[in-house]
Structure formats: structure tokens, C-alpha cells
Scaffold this motif. Structure first.
Motif, PDB file in Angstrom:
ATOM      1  N   MET A 219       1.009  -1.338  -0.078  1.00  0.00           N
ATOM      2  CA  MET A 219      -0.062   0.120  -0.216  1.00  0.00           C
ATOM      3  C   MET A 219       0.781   1.506  -0.128  1.00  0.00           C
ATOM      4  N   ARG A 220       0.356   2.352  -0.576  1.00  0.00           N
ATOM      5  CA  ARG A 220       1.090   3.519  -0.565  1.00  0.00           C
ATOM      6  C   ARG A 220       1.112   4.113   0.885  1.00  0.00           C
ATOM      7  N   VAL A 221       2.196   4.730   1.068  1.00  0.00           N
ATOM      8  CA  VAL A 221       2.569   4.991   2.559  1.00  0.00           C
ATOM      9  C   VAL A 221       1.637   6.250   2.851  1.00  0.00           C
ATOM     10  N   ASP A 222       1.559   7.104   1.786  1.00  0.00           N
ATOM     11  CA  ASP A 222       0.856   8.389   1.988  1.00  0.00           C
ATOM     12  C   ASP A 222      -0.741   8.159   2.294  1.00  0.00           C
ATOM     13  N   LEU A 223      -1.067   7.177   2.105  1.00  0.00           N
ATOM     14  CA  LEU A 223      -2.641   7.088   2.685  1.00  0.00           C
ATOM     15  C   LEU A 223      -2.768   6.914   4.010  1.00  0.00           C
ATOM     16  N   PHE A 224      -1.574   6.907   4.666  1.00  0.00           N
ATOM     17  CA  PHE A 224      -1.622   6.879   6.294  1.00  0.00           C
ATOM     18  C   PHE A 224      -1.241   8.197   6.903  1.00  0.00           C
ATOM     19  N   ASP A 225      -1.003   9.302   6.036  1.00  0.00           N
ATOM     20  CA  ASP A 225      -0.800  10.570   6.450  1.00  0.00           C
ATOM     21  C   ASP A 225      -2.012  11.362   7.073  1.00  0.00           C
ATOM     22  N   PHE A 226      -1.911  12.271   7.811  1.00  0.00           N
ATOM     23  CA  PHE A 226      -2.959  13.200   8.447  1.00  0.00           C
ATOM     24  C   PHE A 226      -1.977  14.324   8.923  1.00  0.00           C
ATOM     25  N   GLU A 227      -2.976  15.700   9.036  1.00  0.00           N
ATOM     26  CA  GLU A 227      -2.422  16.749   9.696  1.00  0.00           C
ATOM     27  C   GLU A 227      -2.775  16.753  11.066  1.00  0.00           C
ATOM     28  N   LEU A 228      -1.634  17.187  12.150  1.00  0.00           N
ATOM     29  CA  LEU A 228      -1.635  17.195  13.330  1.00  0.00           C
ATOM     30  C   LEU A 228      -1.081  18.485  13.983  1.00  0.00           C
ATOM     31  N   PRO A 229      -2.193  19.181  14.666  1.00  0.00           N
ATOM     32  CA  PRO A 229      -1.668  20.605  15.069  1.00  0.00           C
ATOM     33  C   PRO A 229      -0.587  20.160  16.295  1.00  0.00           C
ATOM     34  N   GLN A 230       0.231  21.212  16.208  1.00  0.00           N
ATOM     35  CA  GLN A 230       1.466  20.978  17.317  1.00  0.00           C
ATOM     36  C   GLN A 230       0.665  20.774  18.777  1.00  0.00           C
ATOM     37  N   GLU A 231      -0.312  21.790  18.969  1.00  0.00           N
ATOM     38  CA  GLU A 231      -0.927  21.829  20.315  1.00  0.00           C
ATOM     39  C   GLU A 231      -1.354  20.819  20.685  1.00  0.00           C
ATOM     40  N   ASN A 232      -1.978  19.676  20.076  1.00  0.00           N
ATOM     41  CA  ASN A 232      -2.350  18.230  20.299  1.00  0.00           C
ATOM     42  C   ASN A 232      -1.262  17.490  20.718  1.00  0.00           C
ATOM     43  N   ILE A 233       0.249  17.559  20.689  1.00  0.00           N
ATOM     44  CA  ILE A 233       1.182  16.750  21.000  1.00  0.00           C
ATOM     45  C   ILE A 233       1.487  17.050  22.698  1.00  0.00           C
ATOM     46  N   ALA A 234       1.098  15.998  23.405  1.00  0.00           N
ATOM     47  CA  ALA A 234       1.432  16.113  24.995  1.00  0.00           C
ATOM     48  C   ALA A 234       2.752  16.284  25.245  1.00  0.00           C
ATOM     49  N   LEU A 235       3.408  17.001  26.180  1.00  0.00           N
ATOM     50  CA  LEU A 235       4.679  17.030  26.521  1.00  0.00           C
ATOM     51  C   LEU A 235       4.689  16.538  28.082  1.00  0.00           C
TER      52      LEU A 235
END
Length: 347
Positions: free
Chosen positions: A1-17
Motif C-alpha cells: 500500500m502507498r505510505v501516503d494513504l496513512f498521512d494526516f495533519e496534526l496541530p502541534q498543540e495536540n502533542i502532549a509534553l
């Protein structure tokens, strides 16, 4: 399968530190094969499962496998070298991913401070190195002196590792040294949650998979068939395998807590769906089209775009379903990745 099918946009503020406090207060997204998604908390988990179901945890313990050092030079300051241990080779040798590795030659010494050094023995085709740690002290003791907890790049790139991470990046089940990344779904479990799980009649089992640094490596291929997984070492004993098989024979579900538990269970199961004792390396790569043999559900945190782990959850639930689930999670403010919220996937 094409790897780009598994892409999505994630805003930086959703990343837990940092993790939720208390740990079991994290959010939990309930995902079934169809219908609306359920916005819950980890403390709701016992009510989502049935008496007799089995949760399977990974009891690996994260070691402080991130090292910063220098290659000595005869004519001044030597090159700075960073090393992340990935997989044990023997008592004194580890395979490591090395930053600035092009400055190394076979036989070079790297001094990491606190009286800890290693020699670069040989280079793998993927650019990683075999590092030999001389001396009599166990390598784990040396790491406690000179190493740092190996936080994922998406956290370490935003803040320095500190003493809180030595506790935060370790599950309550951690017992066996060897991982360089935490089985993060289990970070949400606390004694009070385990008490509620037991009161509900839900059973628990443990296995061991020493998670390697390869879990954070990006998929560079354009097609999944061209991606090479890194091997990790794991073990399931015969008594555990027997109990899991008996539970499924009685009609109960086996729920993997984390993709690490899932990958080892699937590695140990045959086409007959029987889980067998296992000890050794696994490089299993699960993508859509895979037929699951050992598990009936998965609790897991939210994964990186185009990662092997997002491919795994898409294999379990369907790519369209997981893209929709992640879109819901992002819009609803769920916290992503190792210190983030979790999901319960029941196909």
C-alpha cells in the motif's frame, strides 16, 4: 500500500509534553467497527469490558538509553556523538542509532562522562553501530550513571529531559530492564484502576517485549512493501500462553494493552489462532489486509502520521475508520503520542 494513504495533519498543540495527572484521568476514545465514537476517560475502561476478558500488559522496563558523548581527538576537541541504544547484542554490546555517526570509525572510543565510555565496533547497513562497553559493571549500571531517559523526538525536541521523566516514562508494570521506549498505553494504569479491573472480573497477564528505538523511525519508503522493520526481543512463557488460549476457548476476549503487547502476541500465534510460547526476535509488520490471530481488541495511544503503528491500527479497524477516529480526536482536543490520551479499539 502507498505510505501516503496513512498521512494526516496534526496541530502541534495536540502533542502532549507531559502525562495526565493522575495517570488514569487521561481521555479514552472508544472506537467500534461502526457508529459514533465515544468520548470517555481511562477510568471508564472496566465498564467497557466484560468479566472474563483478559488485558495483556508488557512488563518491560525502560533504561536510560540516551547517551551524549565525545570522540576524543589528538589535536583538540573531538566530535560530539549522540547514541540511542536500540537492542542488546550480548552482555557488553548494544546496537545503537548514532547521531553524527559519519564522524566515527571502527575502533573509535566515545566518552560519555561519569567514567562511562564505549568503542564503536562495526557499522550496520542502516547506519547504526555496535557499541562495546568495556569494564566489569553491568551496562545497565553504567547507563544509570551516564544516560538519560530516551524520550521520543517529538517531546525531546520541545523540552529537555528531566528527573520527572524517570518516573513518568515508566509503567507500573515495569520489571525487566531492556526497553528504550515505553509501552505507552500502559502508562495510564494506576493501582486504583487495577483494583476496579479486578472487581469487574477482568483478568490480566504479562509478557515482555523490549521496545527498540526503531519504533520512532519514520517510514522512508513510498510503499509499505519496501519498509524494513527493526527486530525487537520478546518472550511469552508457556503458562501465560495456555491461560490466554483457555480464555479465548471460553469465549472471552484478549485485549492487548499497547501495540507492543499486540505485536508479540501475533508473533506467537499460528494460523490456527493458538498462542504458543515464544522467545526471540520479532520484526512483525502489520498492515491492512493482515488477519489477526491472537487478539480481539487493543488499547493504544494515538500514533504518528505515516508510522508503522498507525498502519497497525488501520489493519485492525480499517483505514477509513481510523482516519475518521483521528479526525474526531484532533477536533475534540485529544492529546497525542507517548504522554497523550488513549483509545480502545474493538473491531
Amino acid at each position: 500500500m502507498r505510505v501516503d494513504l496513512f498521512d494526516f495533519e496534526l496541530p502541534q498543540e495536540n502533542i502532549a509534553l507531559r502525562p495526565a495527572r493522575p495517570r488514569d484521568s487521561a481521555r479514552l476514545l472508544g472506537v467500534g467497527p461502526e457508529g459514533p465514537f465515544r468520548d470517555l476517560t481511562v477510568l471508564d475502561l472496566p465498564s467497557l469490558l466484560s468479566p472474563g476478558d483478559v488485558l495483556v500488559f508488557n512488563d518491560t522496563r525502560v533504561i536510560p538509553a540516551q547517551l551524549e558523548g565525545q570522540r576524543p581527538s589528538f589535536n583538540g576537541e573531538g566530535a560530539r556523538i549522540g547514541a540511542t541504544l536500540h537492542k542488546r547484542i550480548d552482555l557488553r554490546r548494544w546496537q545503537a542509532f548514532v547521531r553524527n555517526g559519519k564522524r566515527l570509525r571502527e575502533g573509535d572510543e566515545i566518552r560519555f562522562g561519569a567514567g562511562v565510555s564505549a568503542f564503536a565496533e562495526s557499522r550496520f547497513d542502516d547506519g547504526s553501530w555496535t557499541l562495546f562497553f568495556p569494564g566489569e559493571e553491568p551496562v545497565e549500571v553504567l547507563l544509570e550513571r551516564a544516560g538519560q531517559m530516551p524520550l521520543p523526538p517529538y517531546i525531546a525536541g520541545k523540552r529537555p529531559t528531566d528527573e520527572r521523566d524517570r518516573e513518568d516514562y515508566q509503567t507500573m508494570f515495569a520489571a525487566k530492564d531492556g526497553a528504550v521506549a515505553a509501552p505507552t498505553a500502559a502508562l495510564h494504569f494506576t493501582p486504583r484502576l487495577m483494583d476496579a479491573i479486578a472487581e469487574r472480573g477482568i483478568r490480566t497477564e504479562t509478557l515482555t517485549l523490549h521496545v527498540g528505538a526503531g519504533t520512532f523511525l519514520p517510514v522512508k519508503a513510498d510503499d509499505t512493501k519496501d519498509h524494513q522493520m527493526h527486530a525487537e526481543w520478546g518472550t511469552i512463557d508457556s503458562a501465560t500462553a495456555d491461560r490466554l488460549n483457555a480464555a479465548r476457548a471460553d469465549g472471552n476476549r484478549v485485549i492487548a494493552v499497547g501495540t507492543t503487547s499486540l505485536r508479540l502476541l501475533e508473533s506467537a500465534a499460528g494460523e490456527d489462532r493458538v498462542i504458543r510460547p515464544f522467545e526471540g526476535d520479532t520484526a512483525i509488520f502489520i498492515t491492512p489486509g493482515y488477519s489477526f490471530r491472537a487478539i480481539d481488541g487493543l488499547m493504544t495511544n494515538f500514533h504518528l502520521p505515516k508510522s508503522t503503528l498507525f498502519m497497525l491500527v488501520s489493519a485492525l479497524m480499517g483505514l477509513d475508520r481510523m482516519q475518521a477516529a483521528y479526525a474526531h480526536a484532533i477536533a475534540s482536543g485529544y492529546r497525542f503520542y507517548s504522554y497523550g490520551d488513549s483509545s480502545l479499539l474493538l473491531p
